[in-house]
Design an enzyme around this catalytic site. Structure first.
Site, short mmCIF file in Angstrom:
data_model
loop_
_atom_site.label_atom_id
_atom_site.label_comp_id
_atom_site.label_asym_id
_atom_site.label_seq_id
_atom_site.Cartn_x
_atom_site.Cartn_y
_atom_site.Cartn_z
N TYR A 1 7.46 10.74 -56.65
CA TYR A 1 7.45 10.04 -55.37
C TYR A 1 7.26 8.54 -55.61
CZ TYR A 1 5.77 8.22 -50.93
OH TYR A 1 5.62 7.46 -49.80
N GLU B 1 11.20 4.59 -49.01
CA GLU B 1 10.60 5.71 -49.73
C GLU B 1 11.65 6.55 -50.45
OE1 GLU B 1 7.23 8.10 -47.70
OE2 GLU B 1 9.00 9.36 -47.53
#
Ligand code: GDP
Ligand code: MN
Length: 381
Positions: A101, A189
């Site tokens: 991530y 993101e």
């Protein structure tokens, strides 16, 4: 303004972030041709302005073009977090060895951008953030100098021991920062940032939220706006000079002035009711505006009662009353209506309404209570 994955991936690509070269389509047959063109296997991914698509069944693997068609057919029209899927992205499928991530957002407390990274990426990142926050690495970003290469490397080497993978990831981090800054995002993101079985690193998912307050600098990005049906309604309202936000309660509110509109929602909530919307018809309200506002309220199926709360300062109560009478002559509705009218030309406003069979109260609390009790009776006056 939230972008859909296919739009965010395009911005990623423009900033040099490696991401699968997919095709966005709006029908099952187009998905089949896209799968043919890309080469199977492919993944069919729901395009909505929300995450959690994997868990909702909005991401499906297809081994053949015919399967791609069936998968797209199943996903198109599906509802994910109240959003109906109208588009799917057909991406070449990849073989994943690890899911990581990376995200950049604004730390509101420190008033600077911050990058977050984790080796526990994938569909459970929210759970990781809640249950094991120590698995998330934070890196402050100096807004003037930007994310510097050595800072990115320090973080990337905490994710990967392998030098090549760490450097590839650090380079993606710096590019993600440049993208974040160039488009004035409030969030950028990558989840998952995937490590493939051949050792390469790429962005398998993309999420960008643009800062509405910076949109005036980005006319080219304005074209990416894909309003949802409720946003469509809000945009339409703004074209008529109304400021409207749809909520999910039962009492349709029509109010002049943003402060009074907030106070109206508060008092409804406080007295046990639920507002269906925020609606500010503005300071000086023409009858036409009131007509449009009424149309908005009656078009919301959740609305069981309407509460019109007007304090006439610059707005004249007789104007509002005239607008209301005009609206009710045009719009046939069985919804119960409660009017609170006070201020400039109050007597004239009340006379116009009572000639039309509507009595108005001067008391906001009484009006709100009445609207709540009418809504509770199921909305039949
Ligand atoms: P989200 O659930 O809305 O965040 O959607 P994602 O784009 O992140 O996809 C969810 C999950 O689907 C990912 O975490 C991957 O595990 C899986 N996925 C997506 N693309 C591929 C792919 O090309 N190959 C494989 N094997 N899995 C994929
Ligand atoms: Mn994701």
């Amino acid at each position: 303004m939230k972008l859909e994955e296919f739009q965010a991936k395009k911005l990623f690509r423009e900033h040099g972030i490696p991401t699968p070269a997919g095709i966005m389509v709006t029908s099952a047959s187009e998905a089949e041709s896209a799968a043919q063109e890309i080469g199977c296997p492919v993944v069919i991914k729901a395009q909505v302005q929300a995450g959690g698509r994997g868990k909702a069944g909005g991401v499906k693997l297809a081994e053949t073009p015919a399967e791609a068609r069936r998968a797209a057919d199943a996903i198109l029209g599906m509802t994910i977090k109240d959003l109906v899927v109208q588009r799917v992205l057909v991406d070449p499928a990849v073989s994943i060895a690890g899911e990581y991530y990376i995200g950049i957002t604004i730390d509101r407390r420190k008033k600077i951008p911050v990058m977050m990274a984790s080796a526990s990426g994938g569909v459970d990142i929210e759970k990781v953030a809640a249950d094991s926050p120590e698995k998330i690495i934070f890196q402050d970003i100096d807004p003037e100098r930007g994310l510097r290469s050595f800072e990115a490397k320090q973080v990337a080497f905490q994710l990967f021991d392998d030098k090549k993978k760490a450097l590839a990831t650090a380079s993606i981090m710096v590019k993600l920062w440049k993208c974040f800054r160039n488009v004035d995002a409030s969030l950028a993101e990558i989840n998952p940032l995937a490590e493939l079985s051949d050792g390469s690193i790429l962005a398998l998912d993309a999420k960008i939220v643009l800062d509405e307050n910076a949109m005036y600098k980005h006319l080219e990005l304005e074209e990416l706006r894909l309003p949802t049906p409720s946003e469509e309604k809000e945009l339409e309202a703004s074209r008529h000079g109304l400021s409207y936000v749809q909520l999910d309660g039962e009492i349709g509110c029509m109010v002049n002035g943003a402060g009074l509109a907030m106070a109206t929602m508060d008092i409804i909530k406080h007295l046990g009711g639920t507002p269906a919307n925020f609606l500010d018809i503005g300071g000086s309200s023409s009858p036409e505006k009131v007509v449009h506002a009424m149309e908005l309220l009656v078009s919301d199926e959740n609305v069981k009662a309407i509460f019109i709360n007007v304090f006439g300062g610059i707005t004249r109560c007789d104007d509002v009353a005239n607008g209301l009478v005009k609206a009710l002559e045009q719009i046939k509705t069985n919804l119960p209506l409660v009017v609170r009218l006070t201020g400039t030309n109050e007597e004239e406003g009340r006379r116009i309404l009572s000639d039309f069979g509507i009595s108005a109260t001067g008391d906001m609390t009484r009006g709100a209570l009445e609207a709540i009790s009418l809504a509770a009776k199921g909305g039949v006056s």
